[in-house]
Every structure is written in structure tokens, then in C-alpha cells.
Design a protein around this motif. Sequence first.
Motif, short mmCIF file in Angstrom:
data_model
loop_
_atom_site.label_atom_id
_atom_site.label_comp_id
_atom_site.label_asym_id
_atom_site.label_seq_id
_atom_site.Cartn_x
_atom_site.Cartn_y
_atom_site.Cartn_z
N SER A 188 24.06 -16.05 -11.04
CA SER A 188 24.09 -16.83 -9.81
C SER A 188 22.68 -16.92 -9.22
O SER A 188 21.81 -16.11 -9.54
CB SER A 188 25.03 -16.20 -8.79
N ASP A 213 33.18 -11.51 -3.12
CA ASP A 213 32.17 -12.56 -3.25
C ASP A 213 32.18 -13.12 -4.66
O ASP A 213 32.12 -14.34 -4.88
CB ASP A 213 30.80 -12.00 -2.88
N VAL A 242 39.68 -21.34 -14.48
CA VAL A 242 38.29 -20.95 -14.29
C VAL A 242 37.83 -20.19 -15.53
O VAL A 242 38.65 -19.65 -16.28
CB VAL A 242 38.10 -20.08 -13.02
N ARG A 296 35.96 -18.77 -8.50
CA ARG A 296 36.96 -19.78 -8.16
C ARG A 296 36.31 -21.10 -7.75
O ARG A 296 36.84 -22.18 -8.02
CB ARG A 296 37.85 -19.27 -7.04
N ALA A 297 35.15 -21.02 -7.12
CA ALA A 297 34.44 -22.23 -6.68
C ALA A 297 33.61 -22.86 -7.80
O ALA A 297 33.08 -23.97 -7.63
CB ALA A 297 33.54 -21.89 -5.50
N GLY A 298 33.48 -22.17 -8.91
CA GLY A 298 32.69 -22.67 -10.02
C GLY A 298 31.20 -22.65 -9.77
O GLY A 298 30.44 -23.41 -10.38
N SER A 299 30.77 -21.73 -8.89
CA SER A 299 29.35 -21.70 -8.52
C SER A 299 28.53 -20.67 -9.29
O SER A 299 27.35 -20.50 -9.02
CB SER A 299 29.22 -21.44 -7.01
N ALA A 317 35.30 -15.29 -5.18
CA ALA A 317 35.16 -16.57 -4.49
C ALA A 317 34.24 -17.51 -5.26
O ALA A 317 34.51 -18.72 -5.38
CB ALA A 317 34.64 -16.35 -3.07
N ARG A 318 33.17 -16.98 -5.79
CA ARG A 318 32.22 -17.83 -6.52
C ARG A 318 32.79 -18.30 -7.85
O ARG A 318 32.56 -19.45 -8.26
CB ARG A 318 30.91 -17.07 -6.75
#
Length: 230
Positions: free
Chosen positions: A199, A208, A178, A214-217, A211-212
Motif C-alpha cells: 500500500s 485497516d 476480493v 475490501r476497497a481494492g486499495s 477495509a483496504r
Amino acid sequence: MYRYETHLHTLPVSKCAKASVRENAEFYKKLGYDGIFVTNHFLDGNIAAGPEMSYEDKIRFYFADYEEAAAIGDEIGLKVFPGVEMSYKGTDFLVWGLSKEWFLGHPEIMEMKKSEELPYLREAGALVVQAHPFREAHYIDHIRLYPACIEGVETLNANRKELENRMADIFADEYGFVKTAGSDNHKGPAQRKFAGMMSETPLESVEDFIARVRAGSMEIFSFELPEEEG
């Protein structure tokens, strides 16, 4: 978009910082940021804690800047999150997700090699990112990479050369890590170049953020302010 500084040093914890907690918080609020992560140099780095202090007192001193920043953030409307920058001879790692209480309960980390410590932190739930992995400086003997011990790479550091950031990006791509970005701001309001993460919705917590990432968001951003006159 909501913008976040992920790599920030403050006085008095980081010896090399040039601006106070309040100066930094008010500056980032003025720039329109939604939040900052206070990532001062840890006990293994350039921290302004004396050798006579106990491990527990050093940890309390370390987190004092974050706690002050959080209180100021509540006052001025800026979200503040804790982080850590760990070091080994100029090789640095950003760590998010572990609390002051966790560090108080784990003094054994100070006796570990980085190849042991970093996986240990990850097992405890931390996101571990190698910061500016291709940084070159007179005090760095050689470049060290820890691909087996990290989960991500800081691929855009506002204070590093374009080549160093490009090599970090290649490193991340080849290993499937990541990616994060940060200013590595030691100067406070005197900083001119910035990088960070943004974001579409505001972050609620460090968890939070992790998590974001790691999710690539989350998206990487950068910008530069004009030089101050006079």
C-alpha cells in the motif's frame, strides 16, 4: 510502497514451520517489509498442541507466537498483525479480524462444519479468504471450493504452481471476490519466493487492512531472491 506478508507460519505453533518467531521477524525486517501477519495453522490444522490441552489452553498457545512476534516487532520496528489459517482435509482458509478474546469466547466453532463456521466468522466481522484453492498434493483427496462461504481468494501464493494461481485468479474474477497474495512461508529465512500485499501508506491495524482489501486499495506484489550459495 509499504509491503506486508499476509501468510506466514512460525515455530513452535505450526508443526510444519522451520523457523522461529524471531528468525522470521528479523528476516522480514531485513527484507524491508513494513509488517507481517502471523497466520499459523489453527486448532483444526497442523498445530503443535497436544490433545490433552483444553480448548482455552490451545487458544492461548496458538496466539503465543503472534504475541511474541508483536513484542519483537516493537523492538525492531516491524508491524505485526494476527491472523488464522483454518483447515479441512487440506482445504485452507485465511481469517483476519478476530482476536484471541473472541476465540476464547467461542469454543462452539470447533463443532461446526466449515460451511457453518466460515459464515459465522464473517458475521463476527472477519475477512475470510480461501487460501490456494486449487492446490494439489498427495494428501489432498480432491479440490473443494466454498464460494458461498468466503469473501476473497488468495490468487497468488508464492509456494504454488503457476497453473494453481491462475485458476485461483479465474475463480476470484468469476465470482467477484476480493484478491489477496501471500508467501505461505514455512521456511523463514530459507524462503526464496515471496508474494504479499502493498500500500502507499502504512497499515494501522487489522481492521485497516480488511477495509483496504475490501476497497481494492492494496496491490499484489511478488519477487524472488537468488538461491543461497553453499
